[in-house]
Design a protein around this motif. Structure first.
Motif, short mmCIF file in Angstrom:
data_model
loop_
_atom_site.label_atom_id
_atom_site.label_comp_id
_atom_site.label_asym_id
_atom_site.label_seq_id
_atom_site.Cartn_x
_atom_site.Cartn_y
_atom_site.Cartn_z
N ASP A 116 0.75 -1.22 0.02
CA ASP A 116 -0.06 0.13 -0.12
C ASP A 116 0.97 1.30 -0.13
N THR A 145 -3.60 2.01 7.45
CA THR A 145 -3.35 1.62 6.14
C THR A 145 -4.90 1.28 5.74
N ARG A 146 -4.93 0.83 4.52
CA ARG A 146 -6.01 0.52 3.91
C ARG A 146 -6.99 -0.75 4.53
N VAL A 196 -8.83 5.30 3.46
CA VAL A 196 -7.99 6.20 2.70
C VAL A 196 -7.66 6.21 1.60
N GLU A 197 -8.36 5.26 0.63
CA GLU A 197 -8.21 5.15 -0.78
C GLU A 197 -8.05 6.32 -1.55
N ASP A 201 -5.57 13.96 2.25
CA ASP A 201 -4.99 14.34 3.66
C ASP A 201 -3.61 13.41 4.19
N PRO A 202 -2.46 13.77 4.17
CA PRO A 202 -1.34 12.99 4.29
C PRO A 202 -1.29 12.36 5.73
N ARG A 205 -3.14 8.80 4.84
CA ARG A 205 -2.39 7.80 3.76
C ARG A 205 -1.73 6.79 4.36
N ARG A 207 0.86 4.89 6.13
CA ARG A 207 2.02 5.21 6.48
C ARG A 207 2.20 4.69 7.89
#
Length: 260
Positions: A116, A145-146, A196-197, A201-202, A205, A207
């Protein structure tokens, strides 16, 4: 990375966190002002330093090579027996090895991204006597994460989590998140799913987020703004009695500060 106070790590457990900054001196000034860190040279060369809190190693900060066009970010490193074998596992599972494995001082390291896009590293060699959740080390590492289950499968296959072998990390599902323990019952990481797809907005995402413990979150966030950073609103810690805030340093590196 350095071998002072070397210890025997749990395989697949976090063994260090590091920030690659645009300007090493400016990053040291910011984190010194915000978190009270002092710095000493690392054994990796003039462009690397070890951050200290109360005289104990907390994290590493290095200077990005001008040729590397990558985002500034805090990155966790996980201990492995063989950097080459781990790099092969990462690639076999559709992920990316961006740098290395290469020799750094007393060990070998690589920088990778999971399927991802969340960046992480791995380290082969001796490590500091440094454990997530203890002393001034990060309170926890959190992957947002997703799909936490898919991410857990990826990292388990790469790092032998929950393999049943001796000296590896355990994985459980608790309170809608995947919890990673280092085999000594210390929680070292949490994997959480989120929508978060398409998020611009960072903060959300995919991370890895590094949580540093602080005593006075209002003083820390005020110092961050004064030093040129930005701060998201302070929020209560889910399921706890403390609070936390996400801070962006002047280079764009995100980290979280939290009270117990």
């Amino acid at each position: 990375m350095t071998t002072v106070d070397a210890t025997v790590p749990v395989r697949g457990a976090p063994c260090w966190v590091s920030l690659m900054a645009r300007d090493l001196r400016a990053a040291q000034d910011f984190y010194g002002a915000v978190l009270g860190w002092t710095f000493r040279p690392a054994r990796l060369g003039d462009e690397f330093s070890v951050a200290l809190a109360d005289g104990q190693p907390v994290a590493g900060i290095g200077a990005l090579a001008p040729s590397l066009q990558i985002a500034v970010s805090w990155t966790p490193y996980f201990t492995v027996e063989s950097a080459d074998d781990t790099a092969s596992r990462v690639r076999e599972r559709g992920a990316t090895v961006a740098v290395g494995p290469l020799r750094l001082g007393p060990g070998r390291a690589a920088l990778a991204a999971d399927p991802d896009g969340a960046t992480f590293g791995f380290w082969e060699g001796q490590t500091l006597a440094w454990t997530v959740g203890r002393g001034n080390a990060p309170a926890i590492l959190e992957l947002r994460t997703r799909d936490a289950f898919a991410a857990a499968i990826f990292y388990a296959q790469v790092f032998d989590w929950a393999s049943g072998q001796p000296g590896v990390c355990d994985v459980t599902y608790e309170h809608d998140q995947v919890i990673v323990r280092d085999g000594r019952d210390n929680v070292v990481a949490a994997l959480r799913s989120g929508g978060v797809e398409a998020a611009p907005d960072p903060h959300i995402r995919p991370r890895w987020h590094v949580h540093f413990p602080v005593r006075d979150i209002e003083a820390v966030t005020a110092a961050a703004v004064a030093a040129g950073g930005s701060v998201a609103p302070v929020a209560p810690v889910a399921g706890g009695t403390g609070c936390q805030a996400v801070i962006r340093d002047p280079d764009g590196g995100l980290f979280t500060v939290s009270t117990p």
